[in-house]
Design a protein around this motif. Structure first.
Motif, PDB file in Angstrom:
ATOM      1  N   ALA A  50      17.702 -32.573  21.764  1.00 62.87           N
ATOM      2  CA  ALA A  50      16.992 -33.830  21.062  1.00 62.87           C
ATOM      3  C   ALA A  50      18.275 -34.911  20.995  1.00 62.87           C
ATOM      4  O   ALA A  50      17.894 -35.959  21.059  1.00 62.87           O
ATOM      5  N   ARG A  51      19.540 -34.481  20.919  1.00 69.03           N
ATOM      6  CA  ARG A  51      20.452 -35.466  20.745  1.00 69.03           C
ATOM      7  C   ARG A  51      20.871 -36.463  22.002  1.00 69.03           C
ATOM      8  O   ARG A  51      20.762 -37.497  21.860  1.00 69.03           O
ATOM      9  N   ARG A  52      20.305 -35.777  23.145  1.00 68.60           N
ATOM     10  CA  ARG A  52      20.275 -36.438  24.462  1.00 68.60           C
ATOM     11  C   ARG A  52      19.082 -37.335  24.748  1.00 68.60           C
ATOM     12  O   ARG A  52      19.176 -38.449  25.080  1.00 68.60           O
ATOM     13  N   ARG A  53      17.923 -36.966  23.961  1.00 73.04           N
ATOM     14  CA  ARG A  53      16.690 -37.789  24.225  1.00 73.04           C
ATOM     15  C   ARG A  53      16.262 -38.314  23.047  1.00 73.04           C
ATOM     16  O   ARG A  53      15.098 -39.387  23.305  1.00 73.04           O
ATOM     17  N   VAL A  54      17.038 -38.631  22.036  1.00 76.46           N
ATOM     18  CA  VAL A  54      16.383 -39.395  20.945  1.00 76.46           C
ATOM     19  C   VAL A  54      16.357 -41.102  20.881  1.00 76.46           C
ATOM     20  O   VAL A  54      15.716 -41.551  20.695  1.00 76.46           O
ATOM     21  N   MET A  55      17.364 -41.320  21.717  1.00 74.44           N
ATOM     22  CA  MET A  55      17.615 -42.842  22.036  1.00 74.44           C
ATOM     23  C   MET A  55      16.081 -43.567  22.619  1.00 74.44           C
ATOM     24  O   MET A  55      15.419 -43.007  23.301  1.00 74.44           O
ATOM     25  N   GLY A  56      15.873 -44.416  21.548  1.00 74.73           N
ATOM     26  CA  GLY A  56      14.634 -45.277  21.856  1.00 74.73           C
ATOM     27  C   GLY A  56      13.189 -44.566  21.321  1.00 74.73           C
ATOM     28  O   GLY A  56      12.273 -45.245  21.708  1.00 74.73           O
ATOM     29  N   VAL A  57      13.406 -43.569  20.732  1.00 81.05           N
ATOM     30  CA  VAL A  57      11.754 -42.894  20.142  1.00 81.05           C
ATOM     31  C   VAL A  57      11.619 -43.621  18.885  1.00 81.05           C
ATOM     32  O   VAL A  57      12.551 -44.168  18.091  1.00 81.05           O
ATOM     33  N   ASP A  58      10.453 -43.694  18.607  1.00 85.24           N
ATOM     34  CA  ASP A  58       9.904 -44.196  17.202  1.00 85.24           C
ATOM     35  C   ASP A  58       9.958 -43.245  16.051  1.00 85.24           C
ATOM     36  O   ASP A  58      10.078 -43.664  15.034  1.00 85.24           O
ATOM     37  N   CYS A  59       9.849 -41.961  16.383  1.00 87.83           N
ATOM     38  CA  CYS A  59       9.628 -41.078  15.466  1.00 87.83           C
ATOM     39  C   CYS A  59      10.189 -39.471  15.977  1.00 87.83           C
ATOM     40  O   CYS A  59       9.822 -39.333  17.039  1.00 87.83           O
ATOM     41  N   VAL A  60      10.493 -38.726  15.015  1.00 89.94           N
ATOM     42  CA  VAL A  60      10.932 -37.561  15.701  1.00 89.94           C
ATOM     43  C   VAL A  60      10.113 -36.532  14.754  1.00 89.94           C
ATOM     44  O   VAL A  60      10.234 -36.632  13.627  1.00 89.94           O
ATOM     45  N   LEU A  61       9.569 -35.523  15.285  1.00 95.33           N
ATOM     46  CA  LEU A  61       8.638 -34.683  14.954  1.00 95.33           C
ATOM     47  C   LEU A  61       9.422 -33.330  14.799  1.00 95.33           C
ATOM     48  O   LEU A  61       9.840 -32.650  15.973  1.00 95.33           O
ATOM     49  N   LEU A  62       9.993 -32.705  13.729  1.00 91.24           N
ATOM     50  CA  LEU A  62      11.181 -31.846  13.759  1.00 91.24           C
ATOM     51  C   LEU A  62      10.637 -30.488  13.184  1.00 91.24           C
ATOM     52  O   LEU A  62      10.096 -30.406  12.022  1.00 91.24           O
ATOM     53  N   ASP A  63      10.751 -29.540  13.986  1.00 93.60           N
ATOM     54  CA  ASP A  63      10.555 -28.059  13.338  1.00 93.60           C
ATOM     55  C   ASP A  63      11.915 -27.571  12.803  1.00 93.60           C
ATOM     56  O   ASP A  63      12.845 -27.615  13.282  1.00 93.60           O
ATOM     57  N   LEU A  64      11.514 -26.956  11.541  1.00 94.39           N
ATOM     58  CA  LEU A  64      12.728 -26.678  10.906  1.00 94.39           C
ATOM     59  C   LEU A  64      13.161 -25.370  11.020  1.00 94.39           C
ATOM     60  O   LEU A  64      14.360 -25.098  10.509  1.00 94.39           O
ATOM     61  N   GLY A  65      12.827 -24.601  12.135  1.00 91.42           N
ATOM     62  CA  GLY A  65      13.326 -23.318  12.449  1.00 91.42           C
ATOM     63  C   GLY A  65      13.606 -23.394  13.904  1.00 91.42           C
ATOM     64  O   GLY A  65      12.971 -23.269  14.906  1.00 91.42           O
ATOM     65  N   LEU A  66      14.969 -23.893  14.184  1.00 91.34           N
ATOM     66  CA  LEU A  66      15.222 -24.030  15.521  1.00 91.34           C
ATOM     67  C   LEU A  66      16.503 -23.091  15.919  1.00 91.34           C
ATOM     68  O   LEU A  66      17.370 -22.627  15.000  1.00 91.34           O
ATOM     69  N   PRO A  67      16.871 -22.787  17.402  1.00 93.89           N
ATOM     70  CA  PRO A  67      17.909 -21.952  17.554  1.00 93.89           C
ATOM     71  C   PRO A  67      19.083 -22.246  17.301  1.00 93.89           C
ATOM     72  O   PRO A  67      20.149 -21.437  16.732  1.00 93.89           O
ATOM     73  N   ASP A  68      19.480 -23.631  17.041  1.00 94.33           N
ATOM     74  CA  ASP A  68      20.828 -24.154  16.783  1.00 94.33           C
ATOM     75  C   ASP A  68      20.927 -24.827  15.387  1.00 94.33           C
ATOM     76  O   ASP A  68      21.982 -25.502  15.213  1.00 94.33           O
ATOM     77  N   ALA A  69      19.932 -24.615  14.760  1.00 94.64           N
ATOM     78  CA  ALA A  69      19.756 -25.333  13.463  1.00 94.64           C
ATOM     79  C   ALA A  69      18.559 -24.745  12.526  1.00 94.64           C
ATOM     80  O   ALA A  69      17.590 -24.750  13.203  1.00 94.64           O
TER      81      ALA A  69
END
Length: 392
Positions: A50-69
């Motif tokens: 996500a850190r590599r792809r977040v540039m230029g997006v209007d909204c982040v839809l985030l699952d609170l259960g991820l492998p690295d957080a």
């Protein structure tokens, strides 16, 4: 397929879904597709992606259960990496309480998996983006209000009311910020009368623009007033002021220019001291002449005591114009030639100037100089006009 009748119109949005479950990610894409939502969906399966792809997006839809957080730690990382984007979190039925906490942490909204359809999902994403924009606009407005309030406080410190009771001379003041967001700079002035026959005046300019320079200008003005009221010997005032500058400036490169005038009203004379500042202009007998005081060295460069220049007035009708260099650095016409001291003297010597009342003369000069410049000055302008009798 046409637009769903229950959806509000809106521009095309880019949404980054951060979800490691392929089935859930597929479902989100299907829900958005069935409403013709005009939402471009990007998918990341981890926070590092996500850190590599977040540039230029209007909204982040985030699952609170991820492998690295997990949980709120992931949310905090997303909020940090996507300061310009809205954030909407996805929770399960068993941890819906985390959605409420997530909003308190800075997310714009939360959605419970399995309890949303395409219309609700699209609306939630669009409304999250609008709330984020509203929050950003409110934050920027607050910052502007704080800057304006800060500038107003600094202006009161830079541009005080003259401390003067005599009616033998009149003092007219002027200040205008440059075009740097209309924020006050480091120009300052002051007038102090310490005896019935003695009036001291100063005009100064701290190099640069911004809050730090303005604050330093306030310190120098207040220090100068304190030195004058304390009766410090004339030749020691500017060296003491330079010590204040050198101890309070944030960078060694910061310097200031000042011009001081001490009026002896009974003797009808003045003592002028310059520290790298343009000379005052004397208006008397229908003529305009720069006061030929030695230019001196900038304060804060290499300490050196300014040389005093004694000015004898030949008449009881005279004016002295003190000003900062913002007034004379404007261009003349389309070339690189500046107004400078001779050009300002020419404006004051213009026969049309005699029809301008002395109280209006500083503002009139700025107007004429800006006409020649082809627009507003880039730098601040401060002026003191002190007059006796008819003033010219």
């Amino acid at each position: 397929m046409g637009r769903h009748p229950n959806l509000p119109p809106g521009e095309r949005l880019r949404v980054l879904l951060v979800e490691d479950d392929e089935g859930d990610a597929f479902l989100v894409g299907e829900l958005l597709a069935e409403t013709n939502s005009m939402i471009e969906l990007l998918v990341a399966t981890s926070l590092s992606e996500a850190r590599r792809r977040v540039m230029g997006v209007d909204c982040v839809l985030l699952d609170l259960g991820l492998p690295d957080a997990q949980g709120l730690d992931g949310l905090r990382q997303v909020l940090e990496m996507s300061s310009g984007a809205a954030v909407c979190v996805l929770t399960g039925r068993s941890d819906e309480h985390l959605g409420i906490v997530a909003v308190a942490e800075g997310a714009q909204d939360y959605l419970v998996k399995g309890q949303v359809d395409g219309v609700l999902l699209t609306r939630a994403l669009r409304y999250a983006v609008e709330r984020k924009r509203a929050d950003e606009n409110a934050r920027r407005l607050r910052e502007v209000e704080l800057r304006q309030a800060e500038s107003a406080r600094l202006e009161r410190g830079l541009l005080p009311q003259p401390l003067m009771t005599t009616d033998q001379v009149a003092v007219h003041t002027f200040y205008r910020p440059g075009r740097y967001a209309a924020l006050i700079g480091g120009d300052f002035y002051d007038v102090v009368q310490t005896r019935p026959d003695r009036v001291d005046l100063i005009v100064g300019d701290v190099c640069g623009h911004g809050v730090d320079e303005a604050a330093l200008g306030v310190e120098l003005r207040v220090a100068w007033r304190a030195l004058i009221l304390a009766g410090v010997p004339d030749d020691e005032v500017l060296p003491a002021l330079e010590q204040v500058l050198m101890s309070e400036r944030r960078l060694q490169e910061i310097f200031a220019t000042v011009a001081t005038v001490r009026l002896d009203l009974d003797a009808n004379r003045a003592t002028v001291r310059l520290a790298g500042h343009p000379p005052p202009l004397l208006l008397a007998g229908g003529r305009v002449l720069p006061v030929p005081a030695p230019g001196g060295r900038l304060l804060g460069v290499r300490p050196r005591r300014p040389v005093a220049y004694d000015l004898e007035f030949d008449t009881d009708d005279w004016s002295l114009l003190m000003y900062t260099d913002g007034l004379i650095e404007g261009r003349i016409g389309e070339g690189d030639e500046r107004l400078d001291v001779p050009g300002l003297s020419g404006l004051l010597a213009d026969p049309a100037t005699r029809a301008v009342p002395l109280a209006e003369l500083p503002a009139w000069l700025v107007g004429r100089a800006e006409q020649l410049n082809g627009g507003p000055f880039a730098d601040d302008v401060a002026m003191l006009l002190v007059s006796r009798g008819g003033g010219r």
